[in-house]
Design an enzyme around this catalytic site. Structure first.
Site, PDB file in Angstrom:
ATOM      1  N   GLU A  27       0.851  -1.194   0.000  1.00  0.00           N
ATOM      2  CA  GLU A  27       0.000   0.000   0.000  1.00  0.00           C
ATOM      3  C   GLU A  27       0.883   1.240   0.000  1.00  0.00           C
ATOM      4  O   GLU A  27       1.977   1.242   0.575  1.00  0.00           O
ATOM      5  CB  GLU A  27      -0.908   0.015   1.236  1.00  0.00           C
ATOM      6  CG  GLU A  27      -1.818   1.243   1.296  1.00  0.00           C
ATOM      7  CD  GLU A  27      -2.824   1.209   2.430  1.00  0.00           C
ATOM      8  OE1 GLU A  27      -3.632   2.146   2.533  1.00  0.00           O
ATOM      9  OE2 GLU A  27      -2.794   0.239   3.209  1.00  0.00           O
ATOM     10  N   ASN A  72      -6.594   1.592   2.645  1.00  0.00           N
ATOM     11  CA  ASN A  72      -7.303   2.865   2.756  1.00  0.00           C
ATOM     12  C   ASN A  72      -6.891   3.848   1.667  1.00  0.00           C
ATOM     13  O   ASN A  72      -7.695   4.674   1.226  1.00  0.00           O
ATOM     14  CB  ASN A  72      -7.032   3.484   4.128  1.00  0.00           C
ATOM     15  CG  ASN A  72      -7.609   2.665   5.266  1.00  0.00           C
ATOM     16  OD1 ASN A  72      -8.260   1.647   5.049  1.00  0.00           O
ATOM     17  ND2 ASN A  72      -7.363   3.101   6.485  1.00  0.00           N
ATOM     18  N   ASN A 172     -12.153  -1.045  -0.857  1.00  0.00           N
ATOM     19  CA  ASN A 172     -11.478  -1.496   0.365  1.00  0.00           C
ATOM     20  C   ASN A 172     -12.263  -1.049   1.593  1.00  0.00           C
ATOM     21  O   ASN A 172     -12.587   0.137   1.732  1.00  0.00           O
ATOM     22  CB  ASN A 172     -10.067  -0.907   0.437  1.00  0.00           C
ATOM     23  CG  ASN A 172      -9.378  -1.228   1.753  1.00  0.00           C
ATOM     24  OD1 ASN A 172      -8.920  -2.348   1.963  1.00  0.00           O
ATOM     25  ND2 ASN A 172      -9.297  -0.256   2.661  1.00  0.00           N
ATOM     26  N   GLU A 173     -12.602  -1.987   2.464  1.00  0.00           N
ATOM     27  CA  GLU A 173     -13.205  -1.711   3.772  1.00  0.00           C
ATOM     28  C   GLU A 173     -14.305  -0.646   3.690  1.00  0.00           C
ATOM     29  O   GLU A 173     -14.304   0.320   4.466  1.00  0.00           O
ATOM     30  CB  GLU A 173     -12.126  -1.305   4.776  1.00  0.00           C
ATOM     31  CG  GLU A 173     -11.172  -2.439   5.092  1.00  0.00           C
ATOM     32  CD  GLU A 173     -10.153  -2.100   6.174  1.00  0.00           C
ATOM     33  OE1 GLU A 173     -10.090  -0.918   6.601  1.00  0.00           O
ATOM     34  OE2 GLU A 173      -9.411  -3.008   6.593  1.00  0.00           O
ATOM     35  N   TYR A 244      -6.801  -8.400  12.221  1.00  0.00           N
ATOM     36  CA  TYR A 244      -5.493  -8.178  12.827  1.00  0.00           C
ATOM     37  C   TYR A 244      -5.571  -8.584  14.294  1.00  0.00           C
ATOM     38  O   TYR A 244      -6.639  -8.460  14.931  1.00  0.00           O
ATOM     39  CB  TYR A 244      -5.075  -6.709  12.734  1.00  0.00           C
ATOM     40  CG  TYR A 244      -4.855  -6.224  11.320  1.00  0.00           C
ATOM     41  CD1 TYR A 244      -3.636  -6.423  10.674  1.00  0.00           C
ATOM     42  CD2 TYR A 244      -5.862  -5.542  10.626  1.00  0.00           C
ATOM     43  CE1 TYR A 244      -3.418  -5.968   9.386  1.00  0.00           C
ATOM     44  CE2 TYR A 244      -5.652  -5.082   9.331  1.00  0.00           C
ATOM     45  CZ  TYR A 244      -4.435  -5.298   8.714  1.00  0.00           C
ATOM     46  OH  TYR A 244      -4.231  -4.853   7.430  1.00  0.00           O
ATOM     47  N   GLU A 292      -6.301  -9.017   4.038  1.00  0.00           N
ATOM     48  CA  GLU A 292      -5.519  -8.283   5.034  1.00  0.00           C
ATOM     49  C   GLU A 292      -5.542  -9.107   6.313  1.00  0.00           C
ATOM     50  O   GLU A 292      -6.603  -9.346   6.881  1.00  0.00           O
ATOM     51  CB  GLU A 292      -6.076  -6.882   5.312  1.00  0.00           C
ATOM     52  CG  GLU A 292      -5.743  -5.846   4.273  1.00  0.00           C
ATOM     53  CD  GLU A 292      -6.107  -4.432   4.721  1.00  0.00           C
ATOM     54  OE1 GLU A 292      -5.910  -4.114   5.922  1.00  0.00           O
ATOM     55  OE2 GLU A 292      -6.586  -3.658   3.882  1.00  0.00           O
ATOM     56  N   GLN A 349       1.632  -5.766   5.951  1.00  0.00           N
ATOM     57  CA  GLN A 349       2.001  -5.532   4.567  1.00  0.00           C
ATOM     58  C   GLN A 349       3.362  -6.160   4.305  1.00  0.00           C
ATOM     59  O   GLN A 349       3.914  -6.817   5.197  1.00  0.00           O
ATOM     60  CB  GLN A 349       2.004  -4.041   4.271  1.00  0.00           C
ATOM     61  CG  GLN A 349       0.629  -3.385   4.380  1.00  0.00           C
ATOM     62  CD  GLN A 349       0.658  -1.916   3.981  1.00  0.00           C
ATOM     63  OE1 GLN A 349       1.556  -1.423   3.311  1.00  0.00           O
ATOM     64  NE2 GLN A 349      -0.356  -1.193   4.438  1.00  0.00           N
TER      65      GLN A 349
END
Length: 495
Positions: A27, A72, A172-173, A244, A292, A349
């Site tokens: 990212e 993001n 994304n999200e 996460y 992710e 990442q």
């Protein structure tokens, strides 16, 4: 000590190992791109500014798929800013991380890097501030040979052959209020269906990933997945999961047992997707993309609005411990356990940002502790995942109650059997492998990551402080506390 017992039989199969499971994520955030994979002027940079020391480590890591450019970041990204002559590209304020994006590294530079790294690109489109038209135009730029405005623009930019990107993320999200352009499930589901329809009109062979919940703790979890799929089921092939695990959230035993949460999360999303399939009376089954995932000391995060605007800020550059590496190895075991439906994974990442690879600007690159279980699982987990029968002593956690202290899975590739196991407890545990269903076998290598100090990390000054140990594999093995293991055996041909 109570013994853990693992029984394996080649007849009990989960599914094939999809190589996309061992993906990563790049990212435009912090130092992942700039001074991470791309640093013109570095002693190890090539003519294009790509760090060859990082490329060497990426190849060693065994990464197969890389998601790009966010995250993001993608929710306000104009892909056109990152193509064409570098001198003509605009400097922009990235709204996601409140940093300056120079656009010196963009789409075509990424594709050049991906080819050198030997990875498949997984491209994300902006569905935060943009829509179906821009997404379809990006597919046209990347995948059509020539004869259209976007394809000819790519050729003008010096890329004659199409990039032929197969795997695409629809935003994304989009459920997250932190996201630029976040939406309700109804809004996003409709937009994902529209964008997916347009993108597949450009190239019907592409595969599309719809955004699931940002994590299982979102208040709209499961309802979000159901609503999105009811609108976009026919257009999409995958549904994403993000998760996460914070070592500083809750009790340490629960963190060591993080894979228990991942097991339940995957099962819940699959149940929701299959419920929608039944309601819509479809035959296609949605697959999952855990695009992710990682250990992240999230409680230490300084929010973007609490920082000043910087060019290349050093964001969430966590130092990982032996315990963190065991947890990462266990999460990979959980992913393999669901290999029949979970077929894409992206550890977030790749470089510097909560990453297995760290770099110093102008200086060295090194392996974090979490590099080792990922690299060896990516190397050894091939063929078919077997469904094991496991009994193990229990450990008590605050979040999950009593859970097995040992977790394991196995893969079978021809005559090579590999067992991946962890001891997530704080006492040594003997593990007995019952392989009688395979007939004879010869020992191979036993790799182990463990240390008397489970809080030890690798650093630029001490990059090899935590490494893998190696010995001959055996069916009777003592699992050290907080340890990760890979044991390989060569099966003898039956007479």
């Amino acid at each position: 000590m109570t013994v853990a017992r693992l029984t394996l039989d080649p007849s009990f199969v989960v599914g094939p190992v999809d190589r996309r499971l061992f993906g990563s994520f790049v990212e435009h955030m912090g130092r992942c791109v700039y001074t991470g994979i791309f640093e013109p002027g570095h002693p190890r940079a090539d003519a294009d500014g790509l760090r060859t020391d990082v490329l060497d480590l990426v190849r060693e890591l065994g990464v197969t798929t890389v998601r790009y450019p966010g995250g993001n970041f993608v929710s306000a990204y104009r892909w056109e800013d990152g193509v064409g002559p570098v001198g003509d590209r605009p400097r922009r304020l990235d709204l996601a991380w409140r940093s300056i994006e120079s656009n010196a590294f963009g789409l075509n530079e990424f594709m050049r890097w991906a080819a050198l790294a030997g990875v498949e690109p997984m491209m994300a489109v902006n569905l935060g501030t943009r829509g179906a038209a821009e997404a379809a135009e990006l597919v046209e730029y990347c995948n059509l040979a020539d004869g259209t405005a976007a394809a000819d623009l790519r050729r003008k930019h010096g890329v004659a052959r199409p990039h032929d990107i197969r795997l695409w993320c629809l935003g994304n999200e989009m459920d997250g209020p932190w996201q630029i352009g976040s939406r309700t499930a109804e809004e996003y589901g409709r937009l994902a269906a529209q964008a997916g329809h347009a993108m597949k009109r450009v190239d019907p062979s592409i595969e599309l990933v719809a955004c699931g919940s940002s994590d299982a703790d979102m208040p709209t979890f499961a309802a979000w997945e159901a609503t999105v799929l009811e609108q976009a089921y026919d257009q999409v092939d995958y549904l994403s999961l993000h998760t996460y695990y914070d070592p500083e959230r809750g009790d340490e035993a629960s963190f060591r047992a993080s894979a228990v949460h991942l097991d339940g999360y995957v099962d819940d999303v699959l149940a929701t997707a299959d419920h929608v399939r039944a309601r819509l009376r479809r035959t296609k089954r949605i697959r999952l993309a855990l695009d992710e995932w990682n250990v992240w000391y999230k409680s230490r995060l300084v929010e973007p609005e609490d920082r000043g605007i910087e060019d290349t800020p050093a964001l969430i550059e966590d130092d990982f411990t032996v315990t963190d590496a065991m947890v990462v190895g266990n999460l990979l075991i959980s992913m393999l356990r669901h290999a029949d439906r979970l077929t894409v994974g992206c550890q977030a990442q790749l470089v510097n940002i909560i990453a297995p690879i760290r770099t110093a600007p102008g200086g060295p690159a090194w392996r974090q502790t979490i590099f080792h279980p990922f690299a060896q699982t990516a190397r050894l987990a091939r063929g078919t995942v077997l469904r094991p029968a496991l009994t193990a002593p229990l450990m008590t956690t605050g979040r999950f109650g009593d859970v097995p202290a040992v977790d394991a899975v196995a893969t079978l590739d021809g005559r090579t059997l590999t067992v991946f196991a962890v001891n997530r407890g704080t006492e040594p545990i003997p593990l007995h492998l019952d392989l009688r269903a395979f007939g004879g076998h010869r020992p191979g290598e036993h790799l182990v990551l463990a240390n008397d100090d489970p809080h030890l990390s690798n650093t630029a000054e001490h990059p090899e402080r935590v490494t893998l140990g190696s010995s001959r594999s055996t069916t009777e093995v003592l699992l050290a506390p907080v340890s990760w293991h890979a044991l390989s055996f060569t099966l003898e041909e039956r007479q």
